[in-house]
Structures are given as C-alpha cells and as structure tokens.
Design a protein around this motif. Structure first.
Motif, PDB file in Angstrom:
ATOM      1  N   SER A 210       0.830  -1.220   0.000  1.00 48.44           N
ATOM      2  CA  SER A 210       0.000   0.000   0.000  1.00 48.44           C
ATOM      3  C   SER A 210       0.856   1.258   0.000  1.00 48.44           C
ATOM      4  N   ASP A 211       2.065   1.146   0.540  1.00 46.11           N
ATOM      5  CA  ASP A 211       2.943   2.314   0.624  1.00 46.11           C
ATOM      6  C   ASP A 211       3.526   2.708  -0.730  1.00 46.11           C
ATOM      7  N   VAL A 212       3.535   1.798  -1.711  1.00 43.87           N
ATOM      8  CA  VAL A 212       4.311   2.049  -2.929  1.00 43.87           C
ATOM      9  C   VAL A 212       3.473   2.107  -4.201  1.00 43.87           C
ATOM     10  N   ASN A 213       2.135   2.023  -4.100  1.00 51.80           N
ATOM     11  CA  ASN A 213       1.341   2.115  -5.326  1.00 51.80           C
ATOM     12  C   ASN A 213       0.377   3.276  -5.270  1.00 51.80           C
ATOM     13  N   ASP A 214      -0.020   3.751  -6.439  1.00 51.09           N
ATOM     14  CA  ASP A 214      -0.837   4.961  -6.544  1.00 51.09           C
ATOM     15  C   ASP A 214      -2.332   4.669  -6.714  1.00 51.09           C
ATOM     16  N   LEU A 215      -2.705   3.406  -6.710  1.00 50.76           N
ATOM     17  CA  LEU A 215      -4.107   3.056  -6.957  1.00 50.76           C
ATOM     18  C   LEU A 215      -4.846   2.655  -5.689  1.00 50.76           C
ATOM     19  N   GLY A 216      -4.175   2.756  -4.555  1.00 47.92           N
ATOM     20  CA  GLY A 216      -4.840   2.452  -3.290  1.00 47.92           C
ATOM     21  C   GLY A 216      -5.109   0.978  -3.077  1.00 47.92           C
ATOM     22  N   GLN A 217      -4.382   0.120  -3.770  1.00 45.67           N
ATOM     23  CA  GLN A 217      -4.583  -1.324  -3.623  1.00 45.67           C
ATOM     24  C   GLN A 217      -3.650  -1.869  -2.548  1.00 45.67           C
ATOM     25  N   SER A 218      -4.175  -2.792  -1.742  1.00 46.84           N
ATOM     26  CA  SER A 218      -3.386  -3.289  -0.612  1.00 46.84           C
ATOM     27  C   SER A 218      -2.524  -4.485  -0.961  1.00 46.84           C
ATOM     28  N   THR A 219      -2.823  -5.152  -2.084  1.00 44.79           N
ATOM     29  CA  THR A 219      -2.046  -6.335  -2.462  1.00 44.79           C
ATOM     30  C   THR A 219      -1.596  -6.220  -3.916  1.00 44.79           C
ATOM     31  N   PRO A 220      -0.485  -6.859  -4.266  1.00 44.35           N
ATOM     32  CA  PRO A 220      -0.008  -6.829  -5.648  1.00 44.35           C
ATOM     33  C   PRO A 220      -1.014  -7.411  -6.642  1.00 44.35           C
ATOM     34  N   SER A 221      -1.668  -8.499  -6.270  1.00 45.81           N
ATOM     35  CA  SER A 221      -2.637  -9.127  -7.166  1.00 45.81           C
ATOM     36  C   SER A 221      -3.810  -8.192  -7.448  1.00 45.81           C
ATOM     37  N   ALA A 222      -4.310  -7.549  -6.414  1.00 40.09           N
ATOM     38  CA  ALA A 222      -5.422  -6.606  -6.586  1.00 40.09           C
ATOM     39  C   ALA A 222      -5.002  -5.422  -7.455  1.00 40.09           C
ATOM     40  N   TYR A 223      -3.759  -5.009  -7.292  1.00 37.51           N
ATOM     41  CA  TYR A 223      -3.236  -3.901  -8.097  1.00 37.51           C
ATOM     42  C   TYR A 223      -3.219  -4.287  -9.576  1.00 37.51           C
ATOM     43  N   ALA A 224      -2.692  -5.476  -9.893  1.00 42.45           N
ATOM     44  CA  ALA A 224      -2.655  -5.922 -11.287  1.00 42.45           C
ATOM     45  C   ALA A 224      -4.062  -6.045 -11.844  1.00 42.45           C
ATOM     46  N   ASP A 225      -4.967  -6.596 -11.069  1.00 45.22           N
ATOM     47  CA  ASP A 225      -6.356  -6.717 -11.535  1.00 45.22           C
ATOM     48  C   ASP A 225      -6.972  -5.348 -11.808  1.00 45.22           C
ATOM     49  N   CYS A 226      -6.656  -4.377 -10.970  1.00 53.08           N
ATOM     50  CA  CYS A 226      -7.175  -3.020 -11.158  1.00 53.08           C
ATOM     51  C   CYS A 226      -6.680  -2.439 -12.483  1.00 53.08           C
ATOM     52  N   ILE A 227      -5.403  -2.670 -12.793  1.00 53.32           N
ATOM     53  CA  ILE A 227      -4.842  -2.215 -14.072  1.00 53.32           C
ATOM     54  C   ILE A 227      -5.583  -2.863 -15.230  1.00 53.32           C
ATOM     55  N   PHE A 228      -5.765  -4.175 -15.174  1.00 52.01           N
ATOM     56  CA  PHE A 228      -6.413  -4.876 -16.283  1.00 52.01           C
ATOM     57  C   PHE A 228      -7.888  -4.489 -16.400  1.00 52.01           C
ATOM     58  N   ASP A 229      -8.531  -4.239 -15.272  1.00 50.30           N
ATOM     59  CA  ASP A 229      -9.926  -3.763 -15.308  1.00 50.30           C
ATOM     60  C   ASP A 229     -10.014  -2.435 -16.050  1.00 50.30           C
ATOM     61  N   THR A 230      -9.054  -1.549 -15.777  1.00 50.32           N
ATOM     62  CA  THR A 230      -9.063  -0.234 -16.422  1.00 50.32           C
ATOM     63  C   THR A 230      -8.824  -0.362 -17.924  1.00 50.32           C
ATOM     64  N   ILE A 231      -7.899  -1.229 -18.319  1.00 48.15           N
ATOM     65  CA  ILE A 231      -7.650  -1.435 -19.750  1.00 48.15           C
ATOM     66  C   ILE A 231      -8.896  -1.980 -20.434  1.00 48.15           C
ATOM     67  N   GLU A 232      -9.524  -2.976 -19.819  1.00 46.99           N
ATOM     68  CA  GLU A 232     -10.723  -3.563 -20.415  1.00 46.99           C
ATOM     69  C   GLU A 232     -11.861  -2.545 -20.495  1.00 46.99           C
ATOM     70  N   SER A 233     -11.972  -1.697 -19.488  1.00 44.33           N
ATOM     71  CA  SER A 233     -12.994  -0.647 -19.506  1.00 44.33           C
ATOM     72  C   SER A 233     -12.729   0.350 -20.628  1.00 44.33           C
ATOM     73  N   THR A 234     -11.461   0.701 -20.825  1.00 37.06           N
ATOM     74  CA  THR A 234     -11.092   1.625 -21.902  1.00 37.06           C
ATOM     75  C   THR A 234     -11.447   1.044 -23.259  1.00 37.06           C
ATOM     76  N   VAL A 235     -11.132  -0.215 -23.458  1.00 34.74           N
ATOM     77  CA  VAL A 235     -11.427  -0.872 -24.732  1.00 34.74           C
ATOM     78  C   VAL A 235     -12.942  -0.946 -24.955  1.00 34.74           C
ATOM     79  N   ALA A 236     -13.684  -1.217 -23.881  1.00 34.16           N
ATOM     80  CA  ALA A 236     -15.143  -1.338 -24.002  1.00 34.16           C
ATOM     81  C   ALA A 236     -15.794  -0.027 -24.432  1.00 34.16           C
ATOM     82  N   LYS A 237     -15.140   1.104 -24.135  1.00 32.76           N
ATOM     83  CA  LYS A 237     -15.693   2.404 -24.518  1.00 32.76           C
ATOM     84  C   LYS A 237     -15.442   2.739 -25.980  1.00 32.76           C
ATOM     85  N   ALA A 238     -14.483   2.061 -26.603  1.00 32.07           N
ATOM     86  CA  ALA A 238     -14.159   2.366 -28.005  1.00 32.07           C
ATOM     87  C   ALA A 238     -13.904   1.072 -28.783  1.00 32.07           C
ATOM     88  N   PRO A 239     -14.884   0.165 -28.805  1.00 30.96           N
ATOM     89  CA  PRO A 239     -14.655  -1.149 -29.425  1.00 30.96           C
ATOM     90  C   PRO A 239     -14.441  -1.081 -30.926  1.00 30.96           C
TER      91      PRO A 239
END
Length: 599
Positions: A331-360
């Motif tokens: 939690s001290d070293v990431n900017d997305l407020g995620q407490s675990t590395p796995s959750a952080y990676a999932d948050c990144i992939f969620d954002t990418i998928e959301s971006t793609v869904a807006k401009a398919p």
C-alpha cells in the motif's frame, strides 16, 4: 499544340502506367480577397521533381485537415504575408506588414498535425516561419529591429551584432542576390554539396529561434537564419529564400521533398502489409492521473492517436508492480490504493478492459497472434496484457492461472529487486538465481502458455530460466551490455544462449540502457538492434520501447514515431520480410509455440 483530346490522352497513356504512383504533394494556398491561389512556380517545380501537386485550401478545421493528410505524402508550405503576432503572444510591431487571417490558423494546425504523422515538409519563406510558429520556435516581426536579447550570430557561439544585408530585393525573382553559408553535415549540405550557395530573397521577417525541434543549418552573412531542419531525424526543412523561382538551381530542394515523400509513402505501404507490435509499454502507470487512452494526451507516450499517427498496430501494456523496500507494505508504494499486488494488477487490467469497451470500434484486447491479425483486418488497434514483476502472483501458483484466464501473454519474473521467484539484475543475489518456488512458477507458466520474460533478471537467473523452461524464453525490453555496460543489459553470451533455445530479445528505448554518456537517440536503438542481429541472427530480435516507463529518445519520442524506426530500417536496406520479423514476427512465432497447448 494538339487540340484533340482523344489524341492527347492516347499520347499520354500509350502504354500502361507504371505500378508505383508518384508521391502526392499538398501545397498550401494563399488567400486573397475571395480566392485561394497558388503561384504556378510551386506546382511546376513539384511536377519537375517527380511529384503530383494538389492544392490545400486554408481551412482551419482539424477533421478536414486530418482527412487531407491521409491522402498526401508530403507538404509544401508556401510563402506569403506575415503571421499575426498574437499567435505567439506578442503585440504587433510598427513594421509588421499585411497579415492573413484565413491562412494563419489553418497552416499552423496543418503543420502540427503533419508533424505528428511524420509527413515530410518543406517550408519556403513564410513556410519556414510556419514551421517555427507551429512547433516551438520564434519569428522576428522585422529583422531590422532585432532585440538586444536576441543578437545575430556569425558562426556558432558568436554574439556579435552584424550590419544587415538587404533581404527584400528589387531584382528579378529568378536572380540570386546574396549568399548563404550552409552547415556541413546538414540535409541542405547533402542536397547541394556546397558550403556556400546563392539565393534570392524577398522578406523582412525571419526565424530567430528555431526551438528544440529544429536547428539552424544555414545563415546569411549578417547572421539571419536562412534554413532550419528537424533535430528528430524527420524529413522536415525550411528555407528563407524562394527556390521555386530559381529554376534548376532551386529544383534540388523540390526533389528532396518528393524523394522524402516517396520514402514516407513506402513506409506507410509497408505498415499496411505487416503487423507492428511493441512488446513493452508502461502506460498503465499513468492511469491514476486520469489519462484517457482514446484521446491524444501529452502526459503519456502511447495513446490511440499516437498509435494511429505512427501506424502502430499493437502494444503489450504491462501492469508494473512496484516492489516495497524493507519495512514498507505494498500500500505504501502504489498509486491506486490497492493493498495487495494481485489486486493492483487486476485493477490495471480492469481499467484497460474498460477503456477498450468504450471504443470497441477502434481498439480490441488480443490474447493470441490470431487476435492481433483479426483486429488489424478490422482496422482496430490491439492491446495485449502483461505483468512486470512476478510479485503479482503473491507466492501462489494458483494466481498464475487467475492471470492466465485474464489473458496475460507474459510475466516479467522480477523488476529492480529480488523477489520470491528469482534474483534481479539490480538485486542482492538472494537465491543465487531462480528460487525453488521460481522453478515451479516457470513450469506452471509453460503449462498455461504464458511467456517467460527475463528482462530485469540477474545473469544467473537468466541462465537458470533457460535451463528450467521447456519453452523458449523472451526478453521483452533489453539491450546489449557490450554497447552499454549496464547490469540490466545482456552479454553476448546471453544473446547467443537465448537464440540457441529459440527465444527473442527486443531492443528498448530507455536512454540509460542505450548509452551511458550523452543524449541517446533513435540511431543508438538501431545500433543495439543491429548488434543483436549480428550475434543472434534476424530471427531472434524485435522492439520493446518501454514507452511510459521512462523510454523514449530523440527521434523515437513516443508511439507516433514508430514509423520513424521503420524508415531507418528501410534506409539500411532491410527487406520487408526482415522488417516484419523485427516488428513482431519473431515474437509471435515464440508466442505461438508457447501458447500451443493453451488455445
């Protein structure tokens, strides 16, 4: 004269036309009263140089300009009246001449958009001033009133004020009226092969500061800048005189423009036929700033607009996992407020998928080489997913399947620090290479069809992974240590070893991995690529820019410059087959092998 139209057409097309069409050169039109006009000398010189001239009307509409730029191979910025000084935040000088409100905004927009697309440009008189005004330089409103803060120059470094020569001549326009001193090594010197050329001159304004994107390459005897050219290895040049009036003496500049346009068209045609894949970018590191990938955003180096401008088809966006130091939590070293590395990676992939869904209609997620080619066929850009730093799996083999199901194509096993999988090139030799757990990770990645990426790994980790993996391994963004002595780079023995096992190493554009002294540029990237080819062979190399992860150098600043690299390869006479291999073909061969049991 033959007044029979049929006979004229027969004489013109008596034989079948050549397959290769001539480059199309857009010429900016003047505007007077209600007419958009162009001097015949401009288009006649373009025709003599082997190009096809078309007139671009002064329309300040970005959509129309963009559609126009899609149809031309080069731009000729013509002469004419003064610019309104308000465009650069200045009040008008008493010596300001006529300004042209129809042209200013239209040509400034045209120039900026053409620059982003790498379109060759030649600016003449007002045209050289257009380049400066649009791209970060400055124009004196009147050269007879140069302010003390901007003294004229006589040679590099001199600040001696010199008496003006007469720049607004009364002589016939075809007559040369003064000399110009040309810098050796410049594009202008290459064209004329002479340090002194003689030109005509009809102006009272001039560029006094070309800005960071250009450098002055010619001066008159009084120090007035007479020519500028790109500092970014782009075919863009401006001259203060009027070569369109100088007949054969002026023709070489138009031949340069037409030849550059032909080269530009060749790059574009090539990109339409091959797939261009950048195997490593860190754009998700900026998601917390609210960047929008679908818009041209100056905060990031890879977005939909820049990929389109650079004719880039695909990129692998990674979820980079920052590694906590001793005493820190994730939690001290990431900017997305995620407490675990796995959750952080999932948050990144969620954002990418959301971006793609807006401009398919423009972007698609790709999991396989087949997906990449399908998206290209549909005119869409592709994003593949990767993980940089195996910290993301949180010491759980089951997490590897979780991310495999999300569609990731590779995991970079470590970053700048040892983790539970292996030792880093910047680590402390915690495991003496790959750990026991790391061996299980590599075997599970093999089973699930995930590529093993050893960029950032220590040398012992690298060789351990080569031995453990049943599939070829990759280095998504790594350079040569013999050319740049950095522990992150690979030795010649490592390059040979990975090639022997069928893997690939992709040249990166992080300046510190290209050279350790001075400013790195695109030619340094070429140097590292060609060294890898010499050691490994053409079937084991590629490009992983590290854009948005501090990657990007002069001439290869962002995704819009991707085709610049292709141009450099063509200049070195690489074949289309080899360029296709470099731009992803080799990587996709390995990916197909790794994924054969997954899809």
């Amino acid at each position: 004269m033959n007044f029979s139209l049929n006979e004229l057409l027969v004489s013109t097309y008596g034989k079948f036309p050549e397959v290769e069409r001539r480059p199309i050169i857009g010429i900016t039109a003047n505007y007077s009263d209600i007419d958009a006009t162009v001097r015949d000398r401009y288009y006649k010189q373009i025709i003599s140089a082997g190009g096809v001239p078309v007139i671009i009307p002064p329309v300040a509409d970005a959509a129309i300009i963009t559609d126009t730029l899609d149809k031309v191979d080069g731009i000729l910025l013509t002469g004419g009246g003064d610019y309104n000084p308000l465009w650069c935040g200045e009040e008008p000088s008493p010596k300001l001449h006529n300004i042209n409100r129809e042209r200013d905004a239209a040509e400034l927009m045209l120039t900026r958009l053409a620059y982003n697309r790498q379109i060759p440009m030649l600016g003449i008189c007002r045209g050289i001033q257009t380049l400066a005004m649009a791209l970060g330089g400055h124009v004196e409103q009147d050269i007879t009133a140069s302010p003390p803060a901007l003294p004229r120059r006589e040679g590099a470094g001199s600040t001696t004020a010199l008496p003006l020569i007469k720049h607004s001549q009364d002589a016939d326009r075809e007559e040369a009226t003064h000399s110009v001193i040309v810098e050796e090594g410049s594009m202008l010197f290459t064209i004329y092969q002479d340090k002194v050329i003689y030109v005509n001159s009809f102006h009272h304004q001039a560029v006094d500061n070309p800005g960071s994107l250009f450098r002055a390459t010619a001066h008159s005897k009084d120090g007035v800048i007479e020519a500028i050219e790109s500092t970014e290895y782009k075919n863009i040049m401006g001259v203060q005189w009027h070569p369109e009036w100088l007949g054969n003496d002026g023709l070489p500049l138009f031949k340069w423009l037409v030849d550059s346009a032909r080269e530009y068209k060749k790059v574009g045609d090539l990109h339409s036929r091959i797939l261009t894949l950048d195997t490593h970018c860190d754009t998700p590191m900026f998601f917390h700033e609210g960047v929008d990938f679908t818009k041209r955003d100056s905060r990031i180096l890879v977005d939909l607009h820049k990929m389109t401008e650079g004719r880039q088809d695909a990129t692998i966006m990674v979820a980079y996992l920052p590694q906590p130091k001793e005493g820190q939590t994730f939690s001290d070293v990431n900017d997305l407020g995620q407490s675990t590395p796995s959750a952080y990676a999932d948050c990144i992939f969620d954002t990418i998928e959301s971006t793609v869904a807006k401009a398919p209609q423009y972007i698609g997620i790709a999991r396989t080489p087949a997906d990449l080619y399908a998206n290209k066929q549909m005119g869409k850009k592709s994003i593949m997913l990767g993980i940089e730093n195996g910290l993301a799996i949180e010491h759980s083999i089951d997490k590897i399947k979780h991310f495999a199901d999300r569609g990731i194509v590779y995991i970079t096993l470590c970053h700048n620090g040892d983790n539970d999988i292996c030792d880093s090139a910047r680590g402390c030799n915690t495991h003496n290479g790959v750990s026991e757990f790391g061996e299980k990770v590599i075997k599970e990645m093999n089973r699930l069809g995930i590529m093993v990426d050893m960029s950032h790994a220590g040398e012992k980790s690298f060789y351990d992974a080569l031995e453990i993996s049943e599939q070829p391994i990759v280095c998504s963004h790594s350079n040569s240590r013999i050319l740049c002595d950095h522990p992150r780079n690979l030795t010649n023995d490592q390059l040979r070893a990975i090639a022997k096992k069928g893997g690939v190493v992709h040249t990166t554009f992080y300046h510190g991995f290209l050279q350790q002294v001075g400013e790195a540029d695109i030619l340094d990237g070429i140097r590292h690529l060609e060294h890898a080819i010499d050691i490994m062979g053409i079937d084991h190399v590629g490009i992983g820019t590290d854009f948005d992860g501090d990657g990007g150098v002069r001439g290869m600043r962002d995704a819009s410059d991707i085709q610049q690299f292709t141009r450099q390869l063509l200049l070195r006479r690489y074949s289309e087959e080899d360029i296709a291999k470099i731009w992803g073909g080799n990587w996709l061969r390995v990916m197909t092998e790794v994924q054969k049991n997954r899809y």
